[in-house]
Design a protein around this motif. Structure first.
Motif: not given
Length: 250
Positions: A147-158
């Motif tokens: 989470e950054e600045d109140g937003v969930s950051i969903v990464p690409e899967s690998i």
């Protein structure tokens, strides 16, 4: 958990032999391809998240309504839109859907997380360019949601084993048996696998003469439909769980 996501984007490639393919035709191709995806998802009773490119979202109101009415999530794909354009489109789509748009996906043009939070997005799913040289560029990545600045950051899967990402290009070129094994092994190690495909990959390039690289024509059109169908059949046989993005994150 397997998170199926689809980017609804128009084909940007030029046409062959000087034949003009209008913006209206490109939009119709995207619409028809998306309907093919919806039919396959419906057969297997799998719900997904659809990231609609912002510049075409309001031209696809009927399609967006159909996607939402079938229980899928509507989110946005930001190709190169300005902040005020995203805000206007978000408000318009939310008004006619009577639902909040929670997610946004970015690739080349990435807005700051604080701007996305200001527009009341809850999560961002950024993706990288997928080309034939990507295996030599990306060998390790954090696959946990942050989470950054109140937003969930969903990464690409690998894949932790093959080191291959689960992007549109990998799905298109890998043999299905290898791809299934990759998914199965990744789920033993990670909490989720995020898969994304583009609507244009389902285009019949024997019918529509776009000038695209040979490796992007491989397994496109009906073959992509068959591959998606095969993957969903296998997922249901193995009783693997699937989810829309917003349900999994929140």
């Amino acid at each position: 958990m397997i998170l199926f996501t689809f980017n609804i984007v128009n084909i940007e490639a030029d046409s062959k032999n000087g034949v003009q393919i209008s913006d209206e035709e490109r939009l119709k191709i995207s619409e028809n391809n998306t309907k093919a995806i919806l039919r396959i998802l419906d057969i297997h009773d799998v719900k997904a998240s659809f990231f609609v490119e912002i510049s075409i979202a309001e031209k696809l109101q009927n399609l967006i309504k159909a996607i939402s009415s079938q229980g899928h999530e509507i989110a946005f794909y930001n190709k190169n839109s300005a902040l005020h354009e995203i805000e206007e489109t978000k408000k318009s789509v939310q008004d006619f859907l009577e639902k909040q748009i929670r997610g946004i996906r970015q690739k080349d043009h990435k807005l700051p997380h604080e701007d996305l939070k200001m527009l009341e997005f809850n999560y961002v799913s950024n993706i990288d360019n997928a080309n034939i040289l990507f295996p030599f560029k990306r060998l390790k990545r954090d696959t946990e949601i942050t989470e950054e600045d109140g937003v969930s950051i969903v990464p690409e899967s690998i894949s932790p084993y093959s080191q291959l990402p689960y992007n549109d290009f990998v799905f298109q070129i890998l043999p299905m048996k290898y791809y299934q094994n990759m998914v199965f092994e990744t789920l033993k190690n990670d909490d989720f696998v995020l898969i994304y495909l583009n609507s244009w990959q389902f285009t019949d390039f024997s019918k529509y003469k776009f000038d695209i690289p040979f490796f992007r024509r491989l397994n496109s059109g009906k073959k992509m439909e068959d591959k998606l169908d095969a993957l969903l059949t296998w997922i249901n046989e193995k009783e693997l769980a699937t989810s829309r993005m917003k349900d999994y994150i929140f």
